[in-house]
Motif scaffolding. Sequence first.
Motif, short mmCIF file in Angstrom:
data_model
loop_
_atom_site.label_atom_id
_atom_site.label_comp_id
_atom_site.label_asym_id
_atom_site.label_seq_id
_atom_site.Cartn_x
_atom_site.Cartn_y
_atom_site.Cartn_z
N THR A 82 1.04 -1.46 0.56
CA THR A 82 -0.01 0.19 -0.50
C THR A 82 1.01 0.94 -0.28
OG1 THR A 82 -1.84 -1.25 0.51
CG2 THR A 82 -2.14 1.20 0.71
N GLN A 83 1.67 0.88 1.31
CA GLN A 83 2.70 2.39 1.17
C GLN A 83 3.95 3.43 -1.12
OE1 GLN A 83 3.28 4.94 2.92
NE2 GLN A 83 3.58 3.47 4.80
N THR A 84 3.90 1.22 -1.39
CA THR A 84 4.06 1.77 -2.36
C THR A 84 3.01 2.07 -3.84
OG1 THR A 84 6.06 -0.74 -2.11
CG2 THR A 84 5.05 0.30 -4.39
N ARG A 85 2.07 1.41 -3.38
CA ARG A 85 0.57 2.25 -3.92
C ARG A 85 0.41 3.73 -3.79
NH1 ARG A 85 -4.41 0.06 -3.02
NH2 ARG A 85 -5.54 0.84 -4.61
N ALA A 86 1.11 4.09 -3.15
CA ALA A 86 1.19 5.81 -2.39
C ALA A 86 2.28 6.79 -2.97
CB ALA A 86 1.22 5.48 -0.96
N CYS A 87 3.53 6.00 -3.52
CA CYS A 87 4.02 6.28 -3.55
C CYS A 87 4.71 6.32 -5.29
CB CYS A 87 5.39 5.66 -3.75
SG CYS A 87 6.30 5.60 -1.49
N ALA A 88 3.36 5.70 -6.11
CA ALA A 88 3.13 6.30 -6.54
C ALA A 88 3.53 7.20 -8.10
CB ALA A 88 2.09 5.29 -7.94
N PHE A 89 3.54 8.83 -7.52
CA PHE A 89 3.77 9.95 -8.22
C PHE A 89 5.05 9.63 -8.36
CE2 PHE A 89 4.02 14.25 -9.20
CZ PHE A 89 3.42 14.45 -10.29
N ALA A 90 5.39 9.46 -6.96
CA ALA A 90 7.04 10.02 -7.68
C ALA A 90 7.88 9.42 -7.80
CB ALA A 90 7.13 9.90 -4.92
N ILE A 91 7.38 7.72 -8.06
CA ILE A 91 7.88 6.70 -8.60
C ILE A 91 8.16 6.76 -9.50
CG2 ILE A 91 7.84 4.37 -8.43
CD1 ILE A 91 7.29 3.37 -6.85
N ALA A 92 6.97 7.30 -10.40
CA ALA A 92 6.92 7.82 -11.60
C ALA A 92 8.07 9.21 -11.88
CB ALA A 92 5.46 7.71 -12.53
N LEU A 93 7.69 9.72 -11.41
CA LEU A 93 8.39 11.32 -11.18
C LEU A 93 9.93 10.84 -11.30
CD1 LEU A 93 8.72 14.11 -11.63
CD2 LEU A 93 9.04 13.92 -9.18
N LEU A 94 10.24 10.04 -10.57
CA LEU A 94 11.73 9.72 -10.40
C LEU A 94 12.33 9.11 -11.49
CD1 LEU A 94 11.71 9.34 -6.10
CD2 LEU A 94 13.16 11.26 -8.16
N SER A 95 11.13 7.56 -11.69
CA SER A 95 12.39 7.17 -13.09
C SER A 95 12.20 7.56 -14.37
CB SER A 95 10.36 6.11 -13.03
OG SER A 95 10.70 5.25 -12.03
N GLY A 96 11.06 9.32 -14.63
CA GLY A 96 10.52 9.91 -15.37
C GLY A 96 12.41 10.62 -15.55
N VAL A 97 12.63 11.31 -14.54
CA VAL A 97 14.03 11.47 -14.10
C VAL A 97 15.07 11.00 -14.34
CG1 VAL A 97 15.70 12.82 -12.27
CG2 VAL A 97 13.19 13.10 -12.39
N ALA A 98 15.04 9.87 -13.82
CA ALA A 98 16.50 9.08 -14.14
C ALA A 98 16.11 8.31 -15.74
CB ALA A 98 15.82 7.74 -13.42
N ALA A 99 15.40 8.29 -16.67
CA ALA A 99 15.65 8.09 -18.32
C ALA A 99 15.23 8.78 -18.64
CB ALA A 99 13.93 7.67 -18.34
N SER A 100 14.67 10.00 -18.20
CA SER A 100 15.89 11.89 -19.21
C SER A 100 16.93 11.77 -19.66
CB SER A 100 14.62 12.89 -19.03
OG SER A 100 15.55 13.03 -17.51
N ASP A 156 13.30 21.56 -19.05
CA ASP A 156 11.77 21.45 -19.61
C ASP A 156 10.68 20.61 -20.22
OD1 ASP A 156 12.21 24.13 -19.71
OD2 ASP A 156 13.26 24.03 -21.60
N LEU A 157 11.57 19.91 -20.23
CA LEU A 157 10.83 18.05 -20.81
C LEU A 157 9.83 17.22 -20.06
CD1 LEU A 157 13.13 15.71 -22.95
CD2 LEU A 157 10.37 17.08 -23.92
N LEU A 158 10.98 17.50 -18.83
CA LEU A 158 10.29 16.29 -17.48
C LEU A 158 8.91 17.84 -16.38
CD1 LEU A 158 13.81 15.69 -15.76
CD2 LEU A 158 12.06 14.73 -15.74
N VAL A 159 8.90 19.21 -16.88
CA VAL A 159 7.22 19.63 -16.34
C VAL A 159 6.63 19.23 -17.43
CG1 VAL A 159 6.95 22.17 -16.82
CG2 VAL A 159 9.11 22.05 -16.39
#
Length: 260
Positions: free
Chosen positions: A16-34, A46-49
């Motif tokens: 449940t904690q992992t589900r609650a962190c979904a936005f943060a996980i997706a954001l950090l994954s995007g930062v790493a992928a970028s 700018d892409l990250l915005v």
Amino acid sequence: MIPVGTFGSLLAFAWTQTRACAFAIALLSGVAASALLPDLPVARYDLLVGYGLLLTLVFWARGWESGRDVAVIAVCHVIGLAFELVKVALGSWSYPEPAVLKVAGVPLYGGFLYAAVGSYVCRAWQLFDLELVRYRPRATALVAAAVYVNFFSHHWLPDARWVLAGLLVAVTAGTSVRFTVRGARRRMPLAAAFVLIGFFLWVAENLATLAGAWRYPYQEHGWEPVGLHKFGAWALLISVTFVLAAVGRRTDGAAARDGR
């Protein structure tokens, strides 16, 4: 040996904690992928915005976050950007890459890092069916506001974080958070929740700087772990996000009672 029932509850709590962190996980994954993308005509910051805005819209459209939650998250974004503007100007950390959507050295995507914390608190409130017991909203809000101000003012005035930590413990004494795991209601002291969340935010900060989300001066020539003192800083700062989320929940409750 941990009883099977207890182990199952721990797994359910972690999931449940992992589900609650979904936005943060997706954001950090995007930062790493970028950071792995080839050179593009659009700056990475700018892409990250755009990516952060897309995540916000998806979470709202899917019903994972209500309109009130999005409002709380937006406030977290704004106060986070204000925090960044002061800290970057003082050289506490930096965003070295160029960007169009950048003000005084701070890319607008930086606010999404605080929005992710707001999203976590709002989603945890929903997923765990949180209930505050003996919560003192005004006193807690006053101390949380002082905590926020102190992270600016300590550059010119004596640092009061230890005094504020003591006050935060005092105003949350006797306050607990009730939450549900596998249908069972459980309870945790609010101060303990702040400490636990602060620890995991410190872990997340290490991952974020490793992914190049921002950079501390001592990381200019290569990544180094974020100092353990940041753990304490996050344990204090989470009170600000929590107070904002609690205000949003009280507003939701008032609207529901009024039939709006």
